[in-house]
Design an enzyme around this catalytic site. Structure first.
Site, PDB file in Angstrom:
ATOM      1  N   LEU A 172      33.342  59.219  45.130  1.00 30.45           N
ATOM      2  CA  LEU A 172      32.944  59.368  43.740  1.00 30.45           C
ATOM      3  C   LEU A 172      33.830  58.426  42.943  1.00 30.45           C
ATOM      4  CD1 LEU A 172      32.679  63.266  43.304  1.00 30.45           C
ATOM      5  CD2 LEU A 172      30.814  61.639  43.668  1.00 30.45           C
ATOM      6  N   ASP A 173      33.229  57.678  42.003  1.00 28.41           N
ATOM      7  CA  ASP A 173      34.054  56.754  41.246  1.00 28.41           C
ATOM      8  C   ASP A 173      35.008  57.519  40.326  1.00 28.41           C
ATOM      9  OD1 ASP A 173      32.965  56.930  38.419  1.00 28.41           O
ATOM     10  OD2 ASP A 173      31.133  56.364  39.457  1.00 28.41           O
ATOM     11  N   ARG A 174      35.951  56.793  39.779  1.00 32.93           N
ATOM     12  CA  ARG A 174      37.031  57.391  38.985  1.00 32.93           C
ATOM     13  C   ARG A 174      36.509  58.259  37.849  1.00 32.93           C
ATOM     14  NH1 ARG A 174      42.428  56.063  38.360  1.00 32.93           N
ATOM     15  NH2 ARG A 174      43.356  56.526  36.320  1.00 32.93           N
ATOM     16  N   GLU A 175      35.401  57.861  37.245  1.00 34.01           N
ATOM     17  CA  GLU A 175      34.868  58.572  36.089  1.00 34.01           C
ATOM     18  C   GLU A 175      33.716  59.505  36.430  1.00 34.01           C
ATOM     19  OE1 GLU A 175      36.613  58.597  33.460  1.00 34.01           O
ATOM     20  OE2 GLU A 175      37.947  57.112  34.357  1.00 34.01           O
ATOM     21  N   THR A 176      33.591  59.862  37.715  1.00 32.50           N
ATOM     22  CA  THR A 176      32.613  60.862  38.146  1.00 32.50           C
ATOM     23  C   THR A 176      33.369  62.045  38.719  1.00 32.50           C
ATOM     24  OG1 THR A 176      30.916  59.201  38.615  1.00 32.50           O
ATOM     25  CG2 THR A 176      30.653  61.351  39.655  1.00 32.50           C
TER      26      THR A 176
END
Length: 236
Positions: free
Chosen positions: A101-105
Site C-alpha cells: 500500500l502506498d504511503r498515503e493509503t
C-alpha cells in the site's frame, strides 16, 4: 530443530544471544520450568520471558496500516515494520508484505513468511477482490460505475484495458471500489481517468478477509479460519 536454532529463526536474537537467554533462564515451559538447549519440547509448550513463543514458519500477520507509513524495510520515515515487534524483522525465512500500500493509503495489509501463500494471494490468476473506500475531491458524475464495469477503461500510459471493477456509491464524494488486479496506484488512476482525484484511500478487505474493527496501527496474527476467509469469498 534444536531450540537455539528455532528461537534464532524466529528473530529472538543471534544463536549466541539465544544461548545466553537459555543460560539466564528466560526460556521455560508452561509450568515455568527452565528449559535447556537440548530439551525436546513442542513449539506451543515454550515460553520466552513468560510469553508464548511466536508462531512458527507460516506466520501471517494482519496490520491496519495507518497513513504516512511506508511499505519498506529501508526507506526514510516511518515504516510498516516499525509497527510490528522488532524481532519479526529478523525472522528466517523473512517476513514480507503481501503486496504493498502506498504511503498515503491506509487499511488492510498482510505480512507472511510463507512464500507459496504470498504468491498465491498476489497472483493475477487468483483474481482475489481487493476493496477500497475512496474519498474524492469532486462529486461523482454518475457514469463511473458503468465505465469501471465495462472492462475497457484505459489508464494513462498503459496499453491494456483494466479488468472489470465494481463501484458502489456511498455518498456524492465517497465510493467503494472492488478490483481484481494490482496495478500501480490503480484506484487513484481509475478516478483520474474519469476526471476526479482521490483525496484519501483505505483498503477495507481482501477476498473475504476484513479488518474486523482492528484499530489503525494495530496488528494480529491470523489463524487457519482467517486464511480460509481470504479465498472463501471467491469460491462461494
Amino acid at each position: 530443530m534444536k531450540l537455539v536454532k528455532l528461537l534464532a529463526n524466529l528473530g529472538y536474537g543471534s544463536r549466541k544471544q539465544v544461548t545466553a537467554m537459555f543460560r539466564e533462564g528466560l526460556v521455560t515451559d508452561l509450568a515455568g520450568e527452565v528449559l535447556y538447549t537440548d530439551d525436546k519440547v513442542g513449539h506451543d509448550q515454550i515460553l520466552v520471558e513468560g510469553e508464548p513463543l511466536d508462531p512458527p514458519q507460516g506466520l501471517v500477520v494482519l496490520l491496519n496500516k495507518p497513513l504516512g507509513v511506508t511499505c519498506s524495510r529501508k526507506d526514510v520515515g516511518r515504516l510498516v515494520y516499525d509497527l510490528l515487534p522488532p524481532r519479526f524483522a529478523l525472522r528466517n525465512p523473512v517476513l514480507s508484505t503481501v503486496g504493498r500500500l502506498d504511503r498515503e493509503t491506509s487499511g488492510l495489509l498482510l505480512f507472511t513468511d510463507d512464500g507459496p501463500l504470498l504468491h498465491r494471494i498476489i497472483s493475477p490468476k487468483s483474481r482475489l477482490s481487493k476493496v477500497y473506500e475512496a474519498t474524492l475531491a469532486s462529486d461523482l458524475r454518475g457514469d463511473e460505475g458503468e465505465l469501471f464495469a465495462a472492462g475497457t477503461l484505459m489508464l494513462d500510459g498503459e496499453t491494456d484495458p483494466l479488468a472489470p471493477a465494481v463501484l458502489e456509491v456511498l455518498s456524492p464524494r465517497k465510493a467503494r471500489v472492488s478490483v481484481t488486479e494490482g496495478r500501480y496506484h490503480q484506484v487513484r488512476r481509475m478516478f483520474a481517468a474519469v476526471g476526479n482525484h482521490v483525496e484519501s484511500l483505505e483498503r477495507v478487505s481482501l477476498g473475504g478477509l476484513t479488518l474486523d474493527g482492528l484499530p489503525a496501527g494495530q496488528w494480529r496474527a491470523l489463524g487457519a479460519d482467517d486464511l480460509a476467509r481470504i479465498f472463501n469469498k471467491e469460491n462461494a
